[in-house]
Each structure stands twice: as C-alpha cells, then as structure tokens.
Design a protein around this motif. Structure first.
Motif, PDB file in Angstrom:
ATOM      1  N   ASN A   1       0.860  -1.180   0.000  1.00 49.25           N
ATOM      2  CA  ASN A   1       0.000   0.000   0.000  1.00 49.25           C
ATOM      3  C   ASN A   1       0.900   1.234   0.000  1.00 49.25           C
ATOM      4  N   ALA A   2       0.447   2.293  -0.702  1.00 51.23           N
ATOM      5  CA  ALA A   2       1.261   3.505  -0.796  1.00 51.23           C
ATOM      6  C   ALA A   2       1.000   4.486   0.337  1.00 51.23           C
ATOM      7  N   SER A   3      -0.276   4.704   0.681  1.00 45.21           N
ATOM      8  CA  SER A   3      -0.591   5.674   1.720  1.00 45.21           C
ATOM      9  C   SER A   3      -1.765   5.185   2.550  1.00 45.21           C
ATOM     10  N   PRO A   4      -1.518   4.759   3.785  1.00 39.51           N
ATOM     11  CA  PRO A   4      -0.220   4.756   4.438  1.00 39.51           C
ATOM     12  C   PRO A   4       0.708   3.723   3.788  1.00 39.51           C
ATOM     13  N   ALA A   5       1.996   3.966   3.875  1.00 38.45           N
ATOM     14  CA  ALA A   5       2.977   3.041   3.302  1.00 38.45           C
ATOM     15  C   ALA A   5       2.980   1.765   4.145  1.00 38.45           C
ATOM     16  N   VAL A   6       2.592   0.661   3.516  1.00 40.51           N
ATOM     17  CA  VAL A   6       2.571  -0.634   4.202  1.00 40.51           C
ATOM     18  C   VAL A   6       3.559  -1.557   3.506  1.00 40.51           C
ATOM     19  N   VAL A   7       4.514  -2.057   4.284  1.00 41.56           N
ATOM     20  CA  VAL A   7       5.523  -2.977   3.758  1.00 41.56           C
ATOM     21  C   VAL A   7       5.385  -4.304   4.496  1.00 41.56           C
ATOM     22  N   LEU A   8       5.315  -5.362   3.726  1.00 37.12           N
ATOM     23  CA  LEU A   8       5.194  -6.723   4.245  1.00 37.12           C
ATOM     24  C   LEU A   8       6.548  -7.409   4.109  1.00 37.12           C
ATOM     25  N   PHE A   9       7.017  -8.031   5.177  1.00 36.51           N
ATOM     26  CA  PHE A   9       8.260  -8.804   5.171  1.00 36.51           C
ATOM     27  C   PHE A   9       7.879 -10.269   5.290  1.00 36.51           C
ATOM     28  N   ALA A  10       8.468 -11.111   4.445  1.00 33.55           N
ATOM     29  CA  ALA A  10       8.136 -12.537   4.482  1.00 33.55           C
ATOM     30  C   ALA A  10       9.369 -13.367   4.163  1.00 33.55           C
ATOM     31  N   THR A  11       9.419 -14.554   4.741  1.00 40.86           N
ATOM     32  CA  THR A  11      10.483 -15.511   4.467  1.00 40.86           C
ATOM     33  C   THR A  11       9.841 -16.863   4.215  1.00 40.86           C
ATOM     34  N   GLY A  12      10.214 -17.479   3.094  1.00 43.95           N
ATOM     35  CA  GLY A  12       9.667 -18.789   2.782  1.00 43.95           C
ATOM     36  C   GLY A  12      10.655 -19.646   2.021  1.00 43.95           C
TER      37      GLY A  12
END
Length: 174
Positions: free
Chosen positions: A62-73
């Motif tokens: 998402n840009a606003s609000p800026a949403v960053v997802l971190f994932a490890t697989g």
C-alpha cells in the motif's frame, strides 16, 4: 576413491537454476522503475548447505499509508522454475511496517492472519511457480502458474539488481 567423489558431490552447491544470480548476492526487483530505482517488491535468497533455498522478501502492499510486508519462505527449483508450496502462509509473514513503524503483538498477529487469509483466497494453498523469460530490455518476465495452471494476471517484470545500488520500495504512480 568413490567415497571421496561422493563427499565432494555432497559438499558441492546445488544448481539454483533461475535463482543462480541470488547465490552471488543479487536481489530480485519486481516491478522495476529503472529511472527512479524503485521496486514494488525486493527478494533476496539464502542457500543452506543442505540445499534448502530461502526467499526473504519485502513487498510494498500500500502507498498511503505506506505498508511494507516482510516474508520468508522456502523455495525450490522445479523444471527450470522457482516454486514454493506454503506450509503456513501466516508464519511466513515475519513483519509488517506501517509508515515505517513495525507492528507488534496482537496488532501484528491480527494483520498477518488477515493478509495471509487474503493471499490464500487469491492464490489458494497449492504450488506457486514462476518461470523467468528474458525480455529484450534485460528484464525478465515472471510467468506464473498455480498448481500447474497458468495465471497470466500474476505476471510481472523482474530485474536482478545489486544490493548496494540504491534501489528502494515504491508502488507505481497511478
């Protein structure tokens, strides 16, 4: 002599196929904007001695609000494609940031369960594979299949980048 040959083979790195640039530390940039040096997602790869390959990804969702997802697989190479079969999609989500602030506790847990459920609703829980086909401009087209069925709506452009070249996450301007 045979024992030495077998030991040498056991210690040799397995062919990572299309992920080989990741072995040398290059990152995958999804949705590259070369002029702005931005990606919608950036993936790094780790190669364990036992042959397990891990993908550590950061995705701007998402840009606003800026949403960053971190994932490890875990990922694996099958028939020249990068594939994954999520074992527990929620557990693969290792972090979520909103406007640079990392969610924690119940807020994080609730958000990751919701995001995992949304991803599963779109992709299902089967095998997800990407085949990388070179484009004339040096990028790659990631052609996607889910459980062996082509899913052209998930195709994307990918570029291998150097980790210290200043690339950042950003969604394309609408």
């Amino acid at each position: 002599m045979l024992l030495m040959a077998l030991l040498a083979l056991a210690g040799a790195p397995q062919d990572a196929g299309p992920l080989e640039p990741g072995r040398s530390g290059k990152l995958q940039c999804y949705g590259p904007n070369v002029a702005a040096k931005t990606c919608t997602a950036i993936g790094a790869y780790r190669f364990d001695p036992d042959g397990t390959i891990w993908n550590d990804a950061r995705n701007q969702i998402n840009a606003s609000p800026a949403v960053v997802l971190f994932a490890t697989g875990k990922v694996y190479v099958k028939d020249g494609a990068e594939c994954a079969r999520p074992e527990n999609r929620a557990e693969e989500i290792t972090g979520i940031e909103v406007d640079g602030t990392r969610l924690e506790g119940a807020q994080f847990e609730g958000a990751r369960q919701q995001i995992a459920a949304n991803i599963s609703a779109v992709l299902g829980d089967g095998e997800f594979c990407s085949t990388y086909v070179p484009n004339a401009d040096g990028t790659l087209k990631a052609a996607v299949t889910v459980n062996g069925v082509a899913r052209p709506e998930f195709e994307s452009t990918v570029l291998w980048i150097e980790p210290n070249d200043g690339w950042t996450l950003a969604l394309p301007a609408n």
